[in-house]
Design a protein around this motif. Structure first.
Motif, PDB file in Angstrom:
ATOM      1  N   LEU A 130       0.864  -1.176   0.000  1.00 40.14           N
ATOM      2  CA  LEU A 130       0.000   0.000   0.000  1.00 40.14           C
ATOM      3  C   LEU A 130       0.902   1.227   0.000  1.00 40.14           C
ATOM      4  CD1 LEU A 130      -2.610  -1.153   2.656  1.00 40.14           C
ATOM      5  CD2 LEU A 130      -2.838  -1.198   0.171  1.00 40.14           C
ATOM      6  N   ILE A 131       0.761   2.072  -1.017  1.00 37.85           N
ATOM      7  CA  ILE A 131       1.667   3.189  -1.244  1.00 37.85           C
ATOM      8  C   ILE A 131       1.002   4.512  -0.880  1.00 37.85           C
ATOM      9  CG2 ILE A 131       3.095   4.371  -2.966  1.00 37.85           C
ATOM     10  CD1 ILE A 131       3.769   1.350  -2.576  1.00 37.85           C
ATOM     11  N   SER A 132       1.717   5.316  -0.090  1.00 33.06           N
ATOM     12  CA  SER A 132       1.296   6.697   0.202  1.00 33.06           C
ATOM     13  C   SER A 132       2.432   7.616  -0.222  1.00 33.06           C
ATOM     14  CB  SER A 132       1.046   6.903   1.694  1.00 33.06           C
ATOM     15  OG  SER A 132      -0.074   6.184   2.127  1.00 33.06           O
ATOM     16  N   ILE A 133       2.087   8.700  -0.921  1.00 32.71           N
ATOM     17  CA  ILE A 133       3.071   9.722  -1.272  1.00 32.71           C
ATOM     18  C   ILE A 133       2.605  11.011  -0.607  1.00 32.71           C
ATOM     19  CG2 ILE A 133       4.217  10.988  -3.124  1.00 32.71           C
ATOM     20  CD1 ILE A 133       3.688   8.552  -4.933  1.00 32.71           C
ATOM     21  N   HIS A 134       3.390  11.469   0.359  1.00 33.72           N
ATOM     22  CA  HIS A 134       3.034  12.622   1.180  1.00 33.72           C
ATOM     23  C   HIS A 134       3.701  13.892   0.666  1.00 33.72           C
ATOM     24  CE1 HIS A 134       1.589   9.684   4.086  1.00 33.72           C
ATOM     25  NE2 HIS A 134       2.743   9.070   3.956  1.00 33.72           N
ATOM     26  N   ILE A 135       3.095  15.021   1.011  1.00 34.75           N
ATOM     27  CA  ILE A 135       3.650  16.320   0.644  1.00 34.75           C
ATOM     28  C   ILE A 135       4.656  16.783   1.691  1.00 34.75           C
ATOM     29  CG2 ILE A 135       3.086  18.753   0.307  1.00 34.75           C
ATOM     30  CD1 ILE A 135       0.401  17.811  -0.843  1.00 34.75           C
ATOM     31  N   LYS A 136       4.361  16.554   2.944  1.00 40.28           N
ATOM     32  CA  LYS A 136       5.177  17.059   4.049  1.00 40.28           C
ATOM     33  C   LYS A 136       6.077  15.979   4.641  1.00 40.28           C
ATOM     34  CE  LYS A 136       2.944  21.055   4.284  1.00 40.28           C
ATOM     35  NZ  LYS A 136       3.484  22.322   4.044  1.00 40.28           N
ATOM     36  N   ASP A 137       6.936  16.400   5.555  1.00 36.53           N
ATOM     37  CA  ASP A 137       7.838  15.463   6.227  1.00 36.53           C
ATOM     38  C   ASP A 137       7.059  14.525   7.147  1.00 36.53           C
ATOM     39  OD1 ASP A 137       7.606  16.525   8.949  1.00 36.53           O
ATOM     40  OD2 ASP A 137       8.768  18.217   8.237  1.00 36.53           O
ATOM     41  N   PRO A 138       7.696  13.463   7.653  1.00 38.83           N
ATOM     42  CA  PRO A 138       6.986  12.422   8.399  1.00 38.83           C
ATOM     43  C   PRO A 138       6.253  12.903   9.654  1.00 38.83           C
ATOM     44  CG  PRO A 138       9.347  11.938   8.250  1.00 38.83           C
ATOM     45  CD  PRO A 138       9.092  13.176   7.479  1.00 38.83           C
ATOM     46  N   PHE A 139       6.698  14.003  10.256  1.00 37.26           N
ATOM     47  CA  PHE A 139       6.034  14.453  11.474  1.00 37.26           C
ATOM     48  C   PHE A 139       4.717  15.160  11.185  1.00 37.26           C
ATOM     49  CE2 PHE A 139      10.554  14.180  12.511  1.00 37.26           C
ATOM     50  CZ  PHE A 139      10.480  13.234  13.514  1.00 37.26           C
ATOM     51  N   GLN A 140       4.517  15.583   9.949  1.00 35.11           N
ATOM     52  CA  GLN A 140       3.281  16.258   9.571  1.00 35.11           C
ATOM     53  C   GLN A 140       2.387  15.388   8.694  1.00 35.11           C
ATOM     54  OE1 GLN A 140       4.819  19.752   7.678  1.00 35.11           O
ATOM     55  NE2 GLN A 140       5.067  20.857   9.601  1.00 35.11           N
ATOM     56  N   SER A 141       2.853  14.228   8.313  1.00 35.28           N
ATOM     57  CA  SER A 141       2.109  13.353   7.411  1.00 35.28           C
ATOM     58  C   SER A 141       1.638  12.110   8.140  1.00 35.28           C
ATOM     59  CB  SER A 141       2.995  12.927   6.237  1.00 35.28           C
ATOM     60  OG  SER A 141       3.451  14.046   5.542  1.00 35.28           O
ATOM     61  N   TYR A 154       6.298   7.523   0.953  1.00 34.20           N
ATOM     62  CA  TYR A 154       7.230   8.317   0.167  1.00 34.20           C
ATOM     63  C   TYR A 154       6.812   9.774   0.291  1.00 34.20           C
ATOM     64  CZ  TYR A 154       8.134   3.709  -1.705  1.00 34.20           C
ATOM     65  OH  TYR A 154       8.432   2.370  -1.813  1.00 34.20           O
ATOM     66  N   TYR A 155       7.680  10.668  -0.179  1.00 37.26           N
ATOM     67  CA  TYR A 155       7.433  12.101  -0.031  1.00 37.26           C
ATOM     68  C   TYR A 155       7.603  12.806  -1.360  1.00 37.26           C
ATOM     69  CZ  TYR A 155       7.461  10.540   4.657  1.00 37.26           C
ATOM     70  OH  TYR A 155       7.149   9.835   5.779  1.00 37.26           O
ATOM     71  N   SER A 156       6.959  13.965  -1.497  1.00 40.41           N
ATOM     72  CA  SER A 156       6.933  14.664  -2.787  1.00 40.41           C
ATOM     73  C   SER A 156       8.320  15.066  -3.268  1.00 40.41           C
ATOM     74  CB  SER A 156       6.028  15.888  -2.706  1.00 40.41           C
ATOM     75  OG  SER A 156       6.479  16.773  -1.701  1.00 40.41           O
ATOM     76  N   ASP A 157       9.294  15.160  -2.362  1.00 40.14           N
ATOM     77  CA  ASP A 157      10.639  15.485  -2.815  1.00 40.14           C
ATOM     78  C   ASP A 157      11.438  14.256  -3.249  1.00 40.14           C
ATOM     79  OD1 ASP A 157      10.785  14.619  -0.199  1.00 40.14           O
ATOM     80  OD2 ASP A 157      12.323  16.054   0.403  1.00 40.14           O
ATOM     81  N   ASP A 158      10.856  13.059  -3.110  1.00 40.26           N
ATOM     82  CA  ASP A 158      11.471  11.841  -3.657  1.00 40.26           C
ATOM     83  C   ASP A 158      11.244  11.842  -5.168  1.00 40.26           C
ATOM     84  OD1 ASP A 158      12.083  10.945  -1.081  1.00 40.26           O
ATOM     85  OD2 ASP A 158      10.252   9.749  -0.934  1.00 40.26           O
ATOM     86  N   SER A 159      12.236  11.421  -5.920  1.00 40.68           N
ATOM     87  CA  SER A 159      12.055  11.379  -7.372  1.00 40.68           C
ATOM     88  C   SER A 159      11.119  10.224  -7.747  1.00 40.68           C
ATOM     89  CB  SER A 159      13.402  11.215  -8.079  1.00 40.68           C
ATOM     90  OG  SER A 159      13.899   9.905  -7.908  1.00 40.68           O
ATOM     91  N   ALA A 160      10.416  10.407  -8.847  1.00 41.97           N
ATOM     92  CA  ALA A 160       9.522   9.353  -9.337  1.00 41.97           C
ATOM     93  C   ALA A 160      10.309   8.084  -9.622  1.00 41.97           C
ATOM     94  CB  ALA A 160       8.788   9.827 -10.586  1.00 41.97           C
TER      95      ALA A 160
END
Length: 87
Positions: free
Chosen positions: A20-31, A60-66
Motif C-alpha cells: 500500500l503506497i502513500s506519497i506525502h507532501i510534508k515530512d513524516p512528522f506532519q504526514s 514516500y514524499y513529494s521530494d522523492d524522485s519518481a
C-alpha cells in the motif's frame, strides 16, 4: 512476488504480498498515512486474508524522485500494489 510460509502443521503455503503506497507532501512528522493505515489494519484483522496476503505500507514524499519511488516499489515484485489518492 510471493513468499513461502511454513504453517504449524509443517505444510508449506504461498502468501502474496500487497504493498500500500502513500506519497506525502510534508515530512513524516506532519504526514499521517491514514488511508493506507486504516486499510492495512482492516485487512490484518481478517485471519482469512492474513493467511494468504502479507500487507505492507510504503511511505514516500513529494521530494522523492519518481524514479526512486518506482525503483523501491519494484525492488521486490509484489502481487498487488495499491496507491492512496486524495481528490
Amino acid at each position: 512476488m510471493y513468499e513461502c510460509v511454513t504453517t504449524k502443521g509443517g505444510a508449506a503455503m504461498i502468501k502474496k504480498r500487497l504493498k500500500l503506497i502513500s506519497i506525502h507532501i510534508k515530512d513524516p512528522f506532519q504526514s499521517v498515512p491514514l488511508a493506507t493505515a486504516s486499510l492495512k489494519a482492516q485487512l490484518d484483522s481478517q485471519t482469512d486474508i492474513t493467511a494468504s496476503i502479507d500487507v505492507l505500507m510504503c511511505d514516500y514524499y513529494s521530494d522523492d524522485s519518481a524514479e526512486s519511488i518506482a525503483d523501491d516499489i519494484c525492488a521486490d515484485i509484489s502481487a498487488l500494489v495499491g496507491f492512496s489518492t486524495y481528490l
